[in-house]
Write an enzyme that holds these catalytic residues in place. Structure first.
Site, PDB file in Angstrom:
ATOM      1  N   PRO A  18       0.829  -1.211   0.000  1.00 39.23           N
ATOM      2  CA  PRO A  18       0.000   0.000   0.000  1.00 39.23           C
ATOM      3  C   PRO A  18       0.866   1.266   0.000  1.00 39.23           C
ATOM      4  O   PRO A  18       1.847   1.344   0.729  1.00 39.23           O
ATOM      5  CB  PRO A  18      -0.793  -0.105   1.305  1.00 39.23           C
ATOM      6  CG  PRO A  18      -0.735  -1.534   1.683  1.00 39.23           C
ATOM      7  CD  PRO A  18       0.566  -2.051   1.169  1.00 39.23           C
ATOM      8  N   GLU A  19       0.513   2.196  -0.858  1.00 38.69           N
ATOM      9  CA  GLU A  19       1.150   3.498  -0.836  1.00 38.69           C
ATOM     10  C   GLU A  19       0.077   4.506  -0.448  1.00 38.69           C
ATOM     11  O   GLU A  19      -1.036   4.119  -0.081  1.00 38.69           O
ATOM     12  CB  GLU A  19       1.783   3.799  -2.203  1.00 38.69           C
ATOM     13  CG  GLU A  19       2.845   2.745  -2.555  1.00 38.69           C
ATOM     14  CD  GLU A  19       3.681   3.097  -3.770  1.00 38.69           C
ATOM     15  OE1 GLU A  19       3.866   4.290  -4.041  1.00 38.69           O
ATOM     16  OE2 GLU A  19       4.145   2.168  -4.448  1.00 38.69           O
ATOM     17  N   LYS A  44       1.513   7.197   4.694  1.00 40.55           N
ATOM     18  CA  LYS A  44       0.933   5.863   4.822  1.00 40.55           C
ATOM     19  C   LYS A  44       0.456   5.583   6.253  1.00 40.55           C
ATOM     20  O   LYS A  44       0.042   4.473   6.555  1.00 40.55           O
ATOM     21  CB  LYS A  44       1.953   4.818   4.387  1.00 40.55           C
ATOM     22  CG  LYS A  44       2.273   4.924   2.894  1.00 40.55           C
ATOM     23  CD  LYS A  44       3.210   3.829   2.431  1.00 40.55           C
ATOM     24  CE  LYS A  44       4.615   4.342   2.268  1.00 40.55           C
ATOM     25  NZ  LYS A  44       5.505   3.343   1.640  1.00 40.55           N
ATOM     26  N   ARG A 100      15.678  -0.097  -4.193  1.00 46.10           N
ATOM     27  CA  ARG A 100      14.467  -0.670  -4.794  1.00 46.10           C
ATOM     28  C   ARG A 100      14.619  -0.805  -6.299  1.00 46.10           C
ATOM     29  O   ARG A 100      15.271   0.017  -6.950  1.00 46.10           O
ATOM     30  CB  ARG A 100      13.251   0.230  -4.489  1.00 46.10           C
ATOM     31  CG  ARG A 100      13.011   0.471  -3.019  1.00 46.10           C
ATOM     32  CD  ARG A 100      12.703  -0.797  -2.253  1.00 46.10           C
ATOM     33  NE  ARG A 100      11.473  -1.409  -2.713  1.00 46.10           N
ATOM     34  CZ  ARG A 100      10.254  -1.101  -2.254  1.00 46.10           C
ATOM     35  NH1 ARG A 100      10.118  -0.193  -1.312  1.00 46.10           N
ATOM     36  NH2 ARG A 100       9.186  -1.690  -2.731  1.00 46.10           N
TER      37      ARG A 100
END
Ligand SMILES: [Zn+2]
Length: 250
Positions: free
Chosen positions: A2-3, A59, A240
């Protein structure tokens, strides 16, 4: 994972369906999801109250309770979501459930069990929200240092809410390389980046999540830029996996 857009939609789920309903019971028996609380501790704090307002910054999400009750922090983990008034999930996938006196419920549904519920979460380390930050503050926080721009964007203490996919989508929209030194951006570039971050975030909230981004569908081995057709570059940036268009993102 989830962002910001996924968490905002979860916040809207609470706002639309779970506020102002008397809490009759809380299933907080999963001591991993409810750490550091003992079983029954969250229940004792919430039963008899109502949820009265749902907030989000980046978040991080938290809910106020009635009669100056405790703040309840909810985190979706890697794959969790919130559901209201649905039948219970199989296999104990509802890791934390608030039952309402009217017979309904709010549950953290999380197959992977990486979400979290806790009282009085510490919000001090969370930076200003990526979708709300002012132009001046964005310039000051993002446009400094020697870290790659993508790493700076994803640092939750700098601005909150940008994860891996939203970062790639935003940088592509802004024609900026993820490997640029953050401190090398001009004010014009920083303003463009902020504009595209807000637009990408708003679009993702509207369409249902960051996976709906125009760039994301092409973000795979052999993928090409959906604007100019150039084969995408792929590298690890800021720890990432990162894709970008080497022809347009400079
Ligand atoms: Zn391109």
């Amino acid at each position: 994972m989830p962002e910001l857009p996924e968490v905002e939609r979860a916040r809207q789920v609470i706002e639309a369906g779970a506020l102002r309903r008397r809490i009759s019971a809380v299933d907080d028996a999963d001591t991993y999801v409810a750490r550091p609380h003992a079983p029954g501790e969250i229940a004792d704090a919430l039963v008899g109250r109502e949820l009265v307002a749902a907030h989000r910054r980046g978040k991080a999400m938290w809910v106020e309770t009635s009669e100056d009750g405790p703040i309840l922090g909810l985190h979706l983990g890697m794959a969790g979501r919130l559901v209201v008034d649905e039948d219970p999930a199989p296999n104990n996938w509802d890791r934390f459930t608030i039952h309402f006196a009217d017979g309904g419920m709010l549950a953290l549904r999380d197959k992977r069990r990486l979400g979290r519920a806790r009282l009085e979460p510490d919000l001090d380390l969370v930076g200003p929200d990526a979708a709300e930050i002012s132009r001046a503050e964005f310039r000051a926080r993002i446009g400094r240092g020697t870290a790659p721009l993508k790493a700076r964007l994803m640092d939750q203490g700098v601005i909150a809410g940008v994860g891996n996919l939203l970062a790639d989508e935003t940088l592509w929209r802004a024609y900026l390389s993820p490997r640029r030194e953050a401190g090398s951006l001009s004010e014009e570039e920083l303003d463009r980046l902020r504009r595209e971050l807000r637009a990408a975030t708003r679009a993702a909230i509207r369409k249902g999540g960051v996976h709906t981004g125009a760039f994301i569908a092409h973000r795979e081995r052999g993928g090409v830029c959906p604007r100019c057709g150039t084969p995408l570059e792929r590298a690890t940036v800021g720890g990432r996996t990162t894709y970008w268009c080497p022809a347009e993102q400079i």
